[in-house]
Design a protein around this motif. Sequence first.
Motif, short mmCIF file in Angstrom:
data_model
loop_
_atom_site.label_atom_id
_atom_site.label_comp_id
_atom_site.label_asym_id
_atom_site.label_seq_id
_atom_site.Cartn_x
_atom_site.Cartn_y
_atom_site.Cartn_z
N GLN A 140 13.21 8.16 43.24
CA GLN A 140 13.46 8.19 41.80
C GLN A 140 14.25 6.96 41.35
N GLY A 141 13.76 6.29 40.30
CA GLY A 141 14.52 5.19 39.72
C GLY A 141 14.89 5.55 38.31
N ARG A 142 15.53 4.64 37.61
CA ARG A 142 15.81 4.91 36.20
C ARG A 142 14.51 4.71 35.43
N GLU A 143 14.12 5.72 34.65
CA GLU A 143 12.77 5.71 34.06
C GLU A 143 12.70 4.95 32.75
N ASN B 216 9.46 -0.97 39.65
CA ASN B 216 8.17 -0.56 40.16
C ASN B 216 7.42 0.29 39.14
N SER B 217 6.15 -0.05 38.90
CA SER B 217 5.36 0.72 37.95
C SER B 217 4.78 1.92 38.66
N ILE B 218 5.03 3.09 38.12
CA ILE B 218 4.56 4.31 38.79
C ILE B 218 3.21 4.76 38.22
N ASP B 219 3.07 4.69 36.93
CA ASP B 219 1.80 5.11 36.33
C ASP B 219 1.41 4.10 35.26
N VAL B 220 0.16 3.66 35.32
CA VAL B 220 -0.29 2.63 34.37
C VAL B 220 -1.57 3.10 33.71
N LYS B 221 -1.61 2.95 32.38
CA LYS B 221 -2.84 3.26 31.64
C LYS B 221 -3.27 2.03 30.87
N ILE B 222 -4.55 1.72 30.94
CA ILE B 222 -5.06 0.57 30.18
C ILE B 222 -6.36 0.97 29.48
N THR B 223 -6.46 0.64 28.21
CA THR B 223 -7.70 0.85 27.46
C THR B 223 -8.18 -0.51 26.97
N ILE B 224 -9.46 -0.78 27.13
CA ILE B 224 -9.99 -2.05 26.63
C ILE B 224 -11.06 -1.77 25.58
N SER B 225 -11.50 -2.83 24.92
CA SER B 225 -12.54 -2.59 23.91
C SER B 225 -13.81 -3.28 24.34
#
Lengths: 351, 699
Positions: free
Chosen positions: B584-587, B690-699
């Motif tokens: 766990q890190g600081r979120e 550290n990135s734990i969850d990543v969401k990307i939307t493109i067009s």
Amino acid sequence: MKNIFIIGTGGSGKTAFGLSLGKALQDAGKKVAYFKPVGSTLRQDSVDQDVVLMKETLGLEADLEDMVPIQCSPFYLTKYPHNKDYMPIIRAAYEKVAKDADHVIIEGTTSPRTMFALGLDAFTLAKEFDAGIIMVKRVEHDGEFDRLMLYNEYIDLKGLKRIGTVFNNIPHALLDKTKGIYQTILEEHNCEVYGVIPANVRISSPTVKEINEVLGGELLEGDTGLNNIVEDILIGAMTLESALHYLRRAANKAIVTGGDRADLLMAAIETNASVLILTGGLYPSVNVLARAHEKKIPVILVHYDTYTAIEKLHDVARKISPTDLEGIEVAHDNFNKFVEKDRLLEKIFTL
Amino acid sequence: MSGVDIFFNPKSVAVIGASKAREKVGYAVITNIIKSGYQGEIYPINPKESEMFGYKVYPSIDVAPETDLAVIAVPAPYVASVAEACGKKGVKGLVVITAGFKEVGKEGLALEKELMEIVDRYGMQMMGPNCLGYIDTHTPINASFVARPPIKGDIAFFSQSGAVCVAVLEWSLKRNIGYSKFISMGNKAHLNEADFIEEAAKDPHTRVIAGYIESVEEGERFLEIAREASKEKPIVLIKSGVSEAGAKAASSHTGALAGSNVAYDTAFRQAGIMRAKSLQELFDLASAFAKQDAPKGNRVAIVTNAGGPGIIATDSVELNDLKMASFEKETVDNLRAGLPAESNVYNPVDVIGDAGEDRFRYAMEHVMKDPNVDAVLVLMVATAMTGPHEIAELTVEMHKKYPDVSVVGAFMGGETIDEAFKLMSDNNIPAYTFPEQAIESLARLVKYNELRERLQRQTEVEEFDVNKEAVASIFKKVKEEDRVVLLGSEAMQVIEAYGIGSAPVALAKTAEQAGDLADAMGYPVVLKVASPKIMHKTDVGGVKLKLQTREEVEQGFIEILENVHRYLPDVLVDGVEVQKMLPQGREMIIGMFKDVQFGPMIMFGLGGIYVNLLQDVSFRLANGLNREEAMEMIQETKAYTLLKGYRGEKQADIDGVVETILRVSKLVTDFPEITELDINPLFAYEESVNSIDVKITIS
């Protein structure tokens, strides 16, 4: 094998497959005919549109009425009394269509069991015409696959001739499973698989034109864009900011909302919606229409509520029309890329 | 030369559709031009007349002498052909007053496009269509159909609404507020707010730029121009359509998607534009800027004869981030020596209700001399001993004597203060009825100084070593599959390619595969459902944490599929993602969305599942974001306290967070097809992020 019976369920892409198979046979120097013993007309058309597509695209000479002698509907037993034999009618039509042909592609209707009560289901018809059967199937879950297995078993039990199975119109998420699990199981049961064709929205999703035929709406804007495809349907009932999030995440979408939601409509236009469907008979502002016109996005107004509109949209199915050259091209591409054509033709020629 | 200046210095002007009939717009325009004292040539055009108001009338523009400017007031269907004739004649600027274009729908839009095509083809400049025209009080020219022109002044004002123009004009006449330029932009088909800001910035007669807008036409150009212009002079804008219902109304009215309110706020601030919340505030600010330069600092002194209002003003100083000046000892001693014992000699200086002009004079002299005072508020309530007029005269005199100290007045009262107001206004001292207004204006003047200093500081955007090709190829694959939403594993690869701390994640299609992946990564692991259709994975039972063994992983895989099927029977999932579980890190959250007007916006704040609840976030435009601004983004939130170390914790890797913000900015500016991006949570540790969850939307 002269007669090839394509069996599948609605949305499996039987017609697109049949079209490409027909072309492959023609390319191999064969004279091809097409026959659909039991047709269905979903909308106001007088003839089954699949037949029109085949006739025009494959350049067939037979009459449309002969190519599809019987019309099915959910209430067919009312129209066709059960104490009559319809096989002679079908047989007579078939003879006209099949004359001089090397191969006849026979296409089943929405479900293989359709008109079972009159002995006109796909299996009985396949037996009648001594046809080799190709199952063309879209499988979305294991239950669908069970059904496919059952059909294959039934074909064996009835002593019918089986060519094999083609998985068609398979969503990307299920491609691996189809190849890794479904195909393996079929092969373990001695069912040959000739290909796994991934879904292609260009021929699997309906166009705006088809949607409006089902909705019966007023086309407020639609000089262009009627061939836009619709993959997703979003209901606009939230705040603009939340809506934008959903709108961005959906490709080729129809948005269903009231004409008074100018903010949502503009957001849908700016995120390149395929069509705006306005419910409740609320006309949008002229500015919204002007912007939709500019971006070539059709606008349909219906005078009933959103729920009814969504219900109707469930009935929309994609049909390739004879003028949809791009769709036909995609079907052929799919066939050439994902079907083991040589093996399939070999089997047809030798069965 | 942009060419827009042709409107503000034309040698000749033709009025096409000029009329002798009083009820016609063409009548108002031609008479307004004549009455405005315009010194150039005037050519009325009307096929039915030969002479009007002493001027020769030409039947068409073709046969009129060459002209710089043409004001068009003929019915919409004729505008295009008239514009074409103007183009052929070599006219440089058009003012199209005629309505019936884009604002009336599709047919009008077609007319507007036709008109624009002509304007472009001949390289003309055009105001409107569907506008009131414009007024330049210094040229002078009044090429509009307003009933009464404004008085000469230092404010350049433009408006997207004709009705606002009319109302503001009337009101300004009463308030004695003058304008250098007054422009009704109409449909903004060609010239828009960016052009007028650019022009006003160069105009020597303009001290402040003010405007009313419903939408911005060319977001990025607008910002670029505004950023330059606000280094020169203040820009105050009011943007309507900020509420949900307002946005709906604005969309319906303008046929444009309203950009998000937070994007306007952020963009305006980064461009140095001050945003007014009401029309009242817009003109309070504009007149304050028109009258005075900003104070040299934020230390305010208050001189008043009213105790209560003095306290209110003091509150206001603090609330508006100004400081109450603390006087030199000498000042305090002098005040004590010269004022009655019961006076307050500290700030606020209360000279008591019975004070006359002399006592005010004494207090002001000493206060304004004090080196710790940057601005003075003269706050008075009319009494029998003190006439507002006397105090106004005194204020003017003191301001002349101590020009380095800014002065504002708050004169509380009714009709008795009108004359004082006029006197102050004539002498360029902003005056208000209530002290809060006065202090707010002062605060905005100070704020502008800070903004300007920031803009003038040269800032550099850092370059990073990134792998663009890797990202491009991931996007290509996603597009080929007709998707717009990336899978978690793909999104993670994208940020990895941009050197952003990431926790490796891999997609499993079967339970067995998941087990293999987990074995290879080492335990504990996390499982997350993979589907572009699922926005909130936890809500549908799509997440399993802290799995310690292969059995748990395989079991978890199956449970996730079953849970998701129960909640969303129609969704076909792509599989399940396996990720090594990190401590766990600081979120934190770093997000991005693309605003329709201003492009990519970066968001930073406290992360985790309470983001939407806490809304402890700050925003910046991604374009040109530098290290200093990224740091400020962090400092603006409570997350900063957390990162610095709260209750005995050690400081986290703040530089790592800053760098992540900068790298995300680079990613979203390099790839304009990204419409949304979320890193939530980003774990900040003492030495890394550290990135734990990543969401990307493109067009």
